[in-house]
Design a protein around this motif. Sequence first.
Motif, PDB file in Angstrom:
ATOM      1  N   LEU A  10       0.823  -1.203   0.000  1.00 49.99           N
ATOM      2  CA  LEU A  10       0.000   0.000   0.000  1.00 49.99           C
ATOM      3  C   LEU A  10       0.860   1.258   0.000  1.00 49.99           C
ATOM      4  O   LEU A  10       0.582   2.205  -0.737  1.00 49.99           O
ATOM      5  CB  LEU A  10      -0.917  -0.005   1.225  1.00 49.99           C
ATOM      6  N   GLU A  11       1.911   1.269   0.822  1.00 49.84           N
ATOM      7  CA  GLU A  11       2.762   2.444   0.947  1.00 49.84           C
ATOM      8  C   GLU A  11       4.230   2.040   0.906  1.00 49.84           C
ATOM      9  O   GLU A  11       4.596   0.966   1.376  1.00 49.84           O
ATOM     10  CB  GLU A  11       2.531   3.148   2.286  1.00 49.84           C
ATOM     11  N   THR A  12       5.024   2.922   0.366  1.00 48.61           N
ATOM     12  CA  THR A  12       6.480   2.824   0.429  1.00 48.61           C
ATOM     13  C   THR A  12       6.967   4.173   0.922  1.00 48.61           C
ATOM     14  O   THR A  12       6.429   5.206   0.516  1.00 48.61           O
ATOM     15  CB  THR A  12       7.068   2.518  -0.967  1.00 48.61           C
ATOM     16  N   ALA A  13       7.974   4.173   1.777  1.00 51.78           N
ATOM     17  CA  ALA A  13       8.429   5.433   2.361  1.00 51.78           C
ATOM     18  C   ALA A  13       9.920   5.647   2.136  1.00 51.78           C
ATOM     19  O   ALA A  13      10.696   4.695   2.125  1.00 51.78           O
ATOM     20  CB  ALA A  13       8.149   5.462   3.859  1.00 51.78           C
ATOM     21  N   VAL A  14      10.286   6.918   1.950  1.00 48.44           N
ATOM     22  CA  VAL A  14      11.680   7.351   1.962  1.00 48.44           C
ATOM     23  C   VAL A  14      11.766   8.549   2.900  1.00 48.44           C
ATOM     24  O   VAL A  14      10.759   9.204   3.182  1.00 48.44           O
ATOM     25  CB  VAL A  14      12.224   7.722   0.560  1.00 48.44           C
ATOM     26  N   TYR A  15      12.969   8.803   3.371  1.00 47.68           N
ATOM     27  CA  TYR A  15      13.219   9.900   4.303  1.00 47.68           C
ATOM     28  C   TYR A  15      14.198  10.860   3.653  1.00 47.68           C
ATOM     29  O   TYR A  15      15.187  10.433   3.054  1.00 47.68           O
ATOM     30  CB  TYR A  15      13.773   9.349   5.621  1.00 47.68           C
ATOM     31  N   VAL A  16      13.882  12.160   3.741  1.00 45.08           N
ATOM     32  CA  VAL A  16      14.682  13.180   3.065  1.00 45.08           C
ATOM     33  C   VAL A  16      15.013  14.319   4.018  1.00 45.08           C
ATOM     34  O   VAL A  16      14.333  14.519   5.023  1.00 45.08           O
ATOM     35  CB  VAL A  16      13.945  13.727   1.819  1.00 45.08           C
ATOM     36  N   ASN A  17      16.040  15.067   3.665  1.00 43.32           N
ATOM     37  CA  ASN A  17      16.427  16.224   4.467  1.00 43.32           C
ATOM     38  C   ASN A  17      15.658  17.474   4.089  1.00 43.32           C
ATOM     39  O   ASN A  17      15.496  18.373   4.907  1.00 43.32           O
ATOM     40  CB  ASN A  17      17.929  16.481   4.328  1.00 43.32           C
TER      41      ASN A  17
END
Length: 141
Positions: A10-17
């Motif tokens: 359902l969801e995929t996540a990435v983390y950014v600055n």
Amino acid sequence: MVPPPLRGILETAVYVNDLEKAHAFYAGVIGLERMVTGDRLFAYDAGLGETLLVFARGQTAEDTETPGGVIPGHHSEGPAHFAFKIAPEDVEPWRAHLEGSGVAIRSTVIWPAGGTSLYVDDPDGNVVEFAAPALWPNFQE
């Protein structure tokens, strides 16, 4: 005991600055429509029933209370990876689009099953894959 069946991701996540730099990449270059804008995340329509969550690094480690319940804290250090599904005939158009947008192709992989993947970095170094089938044995058209 056999678990109940899954229905996909359902969801995929990435983390950014920097959410705005990420938005310039995911909306401006990739063409995703932003569905949610917030101080700590943007959510993008990544295809039928699929969502890409782009979180501001360091802003989601603590639990978040909502009217519907508590969202457990989560975070990631360093680059992440995820893949967009593309059609085989779109590999070269995607290559041309990315390069024309100033995005360097980091790698191209031809898989044993016949598929092709293009790899690029987003502005925070997350590895973004554009994958044309077939890569995995569970592929169905």
